[in-house]
Design an enzyme around this catalytic site. Structure first.
Site, PDB file in Angstrom:
ATOM      1  N   SER A  41     -70.483 -51.343  47.893  1.00  0.00           N
ATOM      2  CA  SER A  41     -70.359 -52.732  48.342  1.00  0.00           C
ATOM      3  C   SER A  41     -71.088 -52.733  50.007  1.00  0.00           C
ATOM      4  O   SER A  41     -70.463 -52.610  50.915  1.00  0.00           O
ATOM      5  CB  SER A  41     -68.889 -53.355  48.604  1.00  0.00           C
ATOM      6  OG  SER A  41     -68.117 -52.248  49.626  1.00  0.00           O
ATOM      7  N   HIS A 156     -65.100 -50.959  43.583  1.00  0.00           N
ATOM      8  CA  HIS A 156     -64.813 -49.708  43.223  1.00  0.00           C
ATOM      9  C   HIS A 156     -63.889 -49.472  42.119  1.00  0.00           C
ATOM     10  O   HIS A 156     -63.653 -48.133  41.942  1.00  0.00           O
ATOM     11  CB  HIS A 156     -64.204 -49.033  44.423  1.00  0.00           C
ATOM     12  CG  HIS A 156     -65.188 -48.888  45.757  1.00  0.00           C
ATOM     13  ND1 HIS A 156     -64.718 -48.838  47.116  1.00  0.00           N
ATOM     14  CD2 HIS A 156     -66.312 -49.292  45.730  1.00  0.00           C
ATOM     15  CE1 HIS A 156     -65.664 -48.876  47.910  1.00  0.00           C
ATOM     16  NE2 HIS A 156     -66.789 -49.158  47.273  1.00  0.00           N
ATOM     17  N   GLU A 165     -59.835 -51.933  49.046  1.00  0.00           N
ATOM     18  CA  GLU A 165     -58.895 -50.668  49.359  1.00  0.00           C
ATOM     19  C   GLU A 165     -57.543 -50.958  50.047  1.00  0.00           C
ATOM     20  O   GLU A 165     -57.610 -51.642  50.880  1.00  0.00           O
ATOM     21  CB  GLU A 165     -59.752 -49.711  50.549  1.00  0.00           C
ATOM     22  CG  GLU A 165     -61.269 -49.504  49.988  1.00  0.00           C
ATOM     23  CD  GLU A 165     -62.273 -48.615  50.965  1.00  0.00           C
ATOM     24  OE1 GLU A 165     -61.668 -48.268  52.047  1.00  0.00           O
ATOM     25  OE2 GLU A 165     -63.336 -48.991  50.908  1.00  0.00           O
ATOM     26  N   GLU A 208     -63.239 -44.014  44.610  1.00  0.00           N
ATOM     27  CA  GLU A 208     -62.812 -43.108  45.982  1.00  0.00           C
ATOM     28  C   GLU A 208     -61.549 -42.476  45.673  1.00  0.00           C
ATOM     29  O   GLU A 208     -60.940 -41.960  46.686  1.00  0.00           O
ATOM     30  CB  GLU A 208     -62.674 -44.005  47.048  1.00  0.00           C
ATOM     31  CG  GLU A 208     -64.021 -44.788  47.621  1.00  0.00           C
ATOM     32  CD  GLU A 208     -64.026 -45.573  48.775  1.00  0.00           C
ATOM     33  OE1 GLU A 208     -62.871 -45.503  49.423  1.00  0.00           O
ATOM     34  OE2 GLU A 208     -65.008 -45.873  49.126  1.00  0.00           O
ATOM     35  N   ASP A 243     -58.874 -52.635  53.296  1.00  0.00           N
ATOM     36  CA  ASP A 243     -60.354 -52.982  53.558  1.00  0.00           C
ATOM     37  C   ASP A 243     -60.312 -54.118  52.331  1.00  0.00           C
ATOM     38  O   ASP A 243     -60.497 -53.759  51.064  1.00  0.00           O
ATOM     39  CB  ASP A 243     -61.347 -51.883  53.301  1.00  0.00           C
ATOM     40  CG  ASP A 243     -62.946 -52.291  53.321  1.00  0.00           C
ATOM     41  OD1 ASP A 243     -63.088 -53.338  53.883  1.00  0.00           O
ATOM     42  OD2 ASP A 243     -63.764 -51.388  53.029  1.00  0.00           O
ATOM     43  N   GLU A 284     -59.814 -54.248  57.395  1.00  0.00           N
ATOM     44  CA  GLU A 284     -61.272 -54.218  57.624  1.00  0.00           C
ATOM     45  C   GLU A 284     -62.221 -55.517  56.853  1.00  0.00           C
ATOM     46  O   GLU A 284     -61.530 -55.663  55.606  1.00  0.00           O
ATOM     47  CB  GLU A 284     -61.701 -52.795  57.128  1.00  0.00           C
ATOM     48  CG  GLU A 284     -63.390 -52.447  56.986  1.00  0.00           C
ATOM     49  CD  GLU A 284     -63.336 -51.016  56.434  1.00  0.00           C
ATOM     50  OE1 GLU A 284     -62.521 -50.065  56.555  1.00  0.00           O
ATOM     51  OE2 GLU A 284     -64.433 -50.956  55.704  1.00  0.00           O
ATOM     52  N   ASP A 309     -66.987 -53.772  59.104  1.00  0.00           N
ATOM     53  CA  ASP A 309     -67.870 -52.619  58.550  1.00  0.00           C
ATOM     54  C   ASP A 309     -68.900 -53.542  58.093  1.00  0.00           C
ATOM     55  O   ASP A 309     -70.266 -53.439  58.947  1.00  0.00           O
ATOM     56  CB  ASP A 309     -67.232 -52.132  57.113  1.00  0.00           C
ATOM     57  CG  ASP A 309     -68.155 -51.449  56.287  1.00  0.00           C
ATOM     58  OD1 ASP A 309     -69.085 -51.146  56.379  1.00  0.00           O
ATOM     59  OD2 ASP A 309     -67.637 -51.194  54.894  1.00  0.00           O
ATOM     60  N   LYS A 334     -70.576 -45.558  59.761  1.00  0.00           N
ATOM     61  CA  LYS A 334     -71.081 -45.102  58.791  1.00  0.00           C
ATOM     62  C   LYS A 334     -72.729 -44.570  59.226  1.00  0.00           C
ATOM     63  O   LYS A 334     -73.383 -45.604  59.049  1.00  0.00           O
ATOM     64  CB  LYS A 334     -71.169 -45.893  57.625  1.00  0.00           C
ATOM     65  CG  LYS A 334     -69.843 -46.301  56.951  1.00  0.00           C
ATOM     66  CD  LYS A 334     -70.024 -47.467  55.985  1.00  0.00           C
ATOM     67  CE  LYS A 334     -68.786 -47.702  54.919  1.00  0.00           C
ATOM     68  NZ  LYS A 334     -68.869 -48.970  54.102  1.00  0.00           N
ATOM     69  N   HIS A 362     -66.753 -42.191  55.210  1.00  0.00           N
ATOM     70  CA  HIS A 362     -67.522 -41.813  53.949  1.00  0.00           C
ATOM     71  C   HIS A 362     -68.148 -43.033  53.043  1.00  0.00           C
ATOM     72  O   HIS A 362     -67.896 -44.095  53.806  1.00  0.00           O
ATOM     73  CB  HIS A 362     -66.395 -41.391  52.797  1.00  0.00           C
ATOM     74  CG  HIS A 362     -65.718 -41.984  52.234  1.00  0.00           C
ATOM     75  ND1 HIS A 362     -65.007 -41.639  51.076  1.00  0.00           N
ATOM     76  CD2 HIS A 362     -65.236 -43.252  52.481  1.00  0.00           C
ATOM     77  CE1 HIS A 362     -64.153 -42.755  50.871  1.00  0.00           C
ATOM     78  NE2 HIS A 362     -64.088 -43.617  51.648  1.00  0.00           N
ATOM     79  N   LYS A 385     -61.817 -42.403  57.461  1.00  0.00           N
ATOM     80  CA  LYS A 385     -61.225 -42.623  56.080  1.00  0.00           C
ATOM     81  C   LYS A 385     -62.400 -41.892  55.079  1.00  0.00           C
ATOM     82  O   LYS A 385     -63.649 -42.136  55.420  1.00  0.00           O
ATOM     83  CB  LYS A 385     -61.282 -44.170  55.698  1.00  0.00           C
ATOM     84  CG  LYS A 385     -62.718 -44.931  55.900  1.00  0.00           C
ATOM     85  CD  LYS A 385     -62.235 -46.358  55.076  1.00  0.00           C
ATOM     86  CE  LYS A 385     -63.680 -47.120  54.857  1.00  0.00           C
ATOM     87  NZ  LYS A 385     -63.407 -48.437  54.080  1.00  0.00           N
TER      88      LYS A 385
END
Ligand code: PGA
Ligand code: ZN
Length: 419
Positions: A41, A156, A165, A208, A243, A284, A309, A334, A362, A385
């Site tokens: 994403s 995900h 998330e 994840e 997230d 997030e 993000d 990131k 990550h 994270k």
């Protein structure tokens, strides 16, 4: 002076089975290696991940990026001093010459930048986190509080949960190892509940390592996780984070949530409600990647940690814009969104200068490389994270933090403020 003798990249596979770039740098001190992750994403302002778009690997090959390392980058880095990270990264940026690293590829550039940092730490005979501490002028290292993603949705997972998330954040754990122990217990208890309630297939995991149960409303995962925390008696130690990755359900002029169209204003009200109902401390990407304004409204109206993000893409100019608009109070860091270690360090340093929190992250497609663990400690970022306490590529990061904790570095939990 230790010199770079050789640079060699290759294509390896990431945790989703897609090619990614790994780079080796040889000096007289030995061989240093780093590999780069890959997101699913992704924000549209991220540096370019160069893919071949050819037949091999259904277009996802990285042979062009590998070739760029083995020719252009290798030639330029040979003979250079790997301890001079900023100069190395400046050179890499100049070699590429584009604003978004589209010529050589951010995957090519970052693999060399990170391998160089490892070579630099070897040249100095110090650990990677100590080398990073030095080059980032960090006063005191800390061991981060982990945010562990234990329920996966969005891009995900193959379920209907729109939020990407759901994380547990053991802020009040005594130490990192205690945080990991608590998180593992919650993870396994949640697994039992999911199995009982929805059957064994509900315990299949997403990219994840978090579970991907067949739920479809935003609140349900928060309820399930909160119940599990209470059942285990950890309601004081553990808080929650989400997230939302809202860009993934932004449809041009409306959000599509739970199969229905909704507006930013209605979403905002819903987040305010969530913050009142659950022990939620962090959110997030609550809105899509250009909506600096609604980020700011949520920031004003709640005490949440608001992390950017896709909004920020670890890009200094976007971080500055968000700071002007008061859109966030935390940066998701990131490295592959920007493409060199030095630029990532500059982003973290600016965020800190604005009294923001920093969460090192990550990507959903990872390798066994644990660089981000040292990055987080060396910059005293305070939060990391790296997915669920499950799957090797996720544990590679957490396990490295267990090792670093043995050095007596302080756990960041006590001093962490979310708003
Ligand atoms: P990604 O997801 O690595 O697939 O982009 C992680 C995130 O959105 O934080
Ligand atoms: Zn995100």
């Amino acid at each position: 002076m230790v010199k770079i003798l050789a640079v060699k990249a290759r294509s390896i596979l990431d945790s989703r089975g897609n090619p990614t770039v790994e780079c080796d740098i040889k000096t007289e001190k030995g061989l240093s290696r780093a590999s780069v992750p890959s997101g699913a994403s992704t924000g549209s302002h991220e540096a370019v991940e160069l893919r071949d778009n050819a037949k091999a690997y259904l277009g996802k090959g990285v042979e062009r990026a590998v070739k760029n390392v083995n020719t252009i980058i290798a030639r330029a880095l040979k003979g250079k001093d790997p301890t001079r990270q900023e100069e190395i990264d400046k050179l890499l940026i100049e070699l590429d010459g584009t604003a978004n690293k589209s010529k050589l590829g951010a995957n090519a550039i970052l693999s060399a930048s990170l391998a160089c940092a490892r070579a630099g730490s070897a040249a100095k005979g110090v650990e990677l986190f100590e080398h990073i501490q030095k080059i980032s002028s960090t006063k005191k290292c800390t061991i981060p509080v982990p945010a562990l993603n234990i329920i996966n949705g969005g891009k995900h997972a193959g379920n209907k949960i729109d939020v990407q998330e759901y994380m547990i954040i053991p802020v009040k754990a005594k130490s990192f190892s205690h945080a990991l122990q608590i998180s593992s217990e919650i993870y396994h208890k949640l697994k039992e509940t999911l199995k009982l309630r929805f059957g064994a297939s509900a315990t299949n995991v997403g990219d994840e390592g978090g579970f991907a149960p067949p739920l479809d409303c935003i609140e349900e995962p928060l309820e399930l996780i909160t119940d599990t925390i209470i059942k285990l008696g950890y309601w004081k130690e553990v808080k929650l984070g989400m997230d939302v990755a809202a860009t993934s359900f932004w449809k041009g002029n409306k959000y599509l949530v739970e199969g229905k169209e909704t507006t930013a204003d209605l979403l905002l009200e819903r987040y305010e409600e969530l913050a009142k109902t659950f022990p939620l401390v962090s959110i997030e990407d609550p809105f899509y990647e250009e909506d600096f304004e609604h980020f700011a409204q949520l920031h004003t109206k709640t005490d949440l940690q608001i992390i950017g993000d896709d909004l920020l893409c670890t890009n200094l100019s976007r971080i500055k814009k968000a700071a002007e608009h008061h859109s966030c109070n935390a940066l998701l860091l990131k490295m592959n969104q920007i493409g060199t270690l030095s630029e990532a360090l500059a982003a973290a340093s600016y965020a800190k200068s604005r009294h923001w929190n920093v969460m090192v992250s990550h990507r959903s497609g990872e390798t066994e490389d644990n660089f981000i663990a040292d990055l987080c400690v060396g910059t005293a970022s305070g939060q990391i994270k790296a997915g669920a306490p499950c799957r090797g590529e996720r544990l590679a990061k957490y396990n490295q933090l267990l090792r670093l904790e043995e050095k007596g570095i302080k756990y960041a939990g006590k001093n962490l403020r979310f708003s």
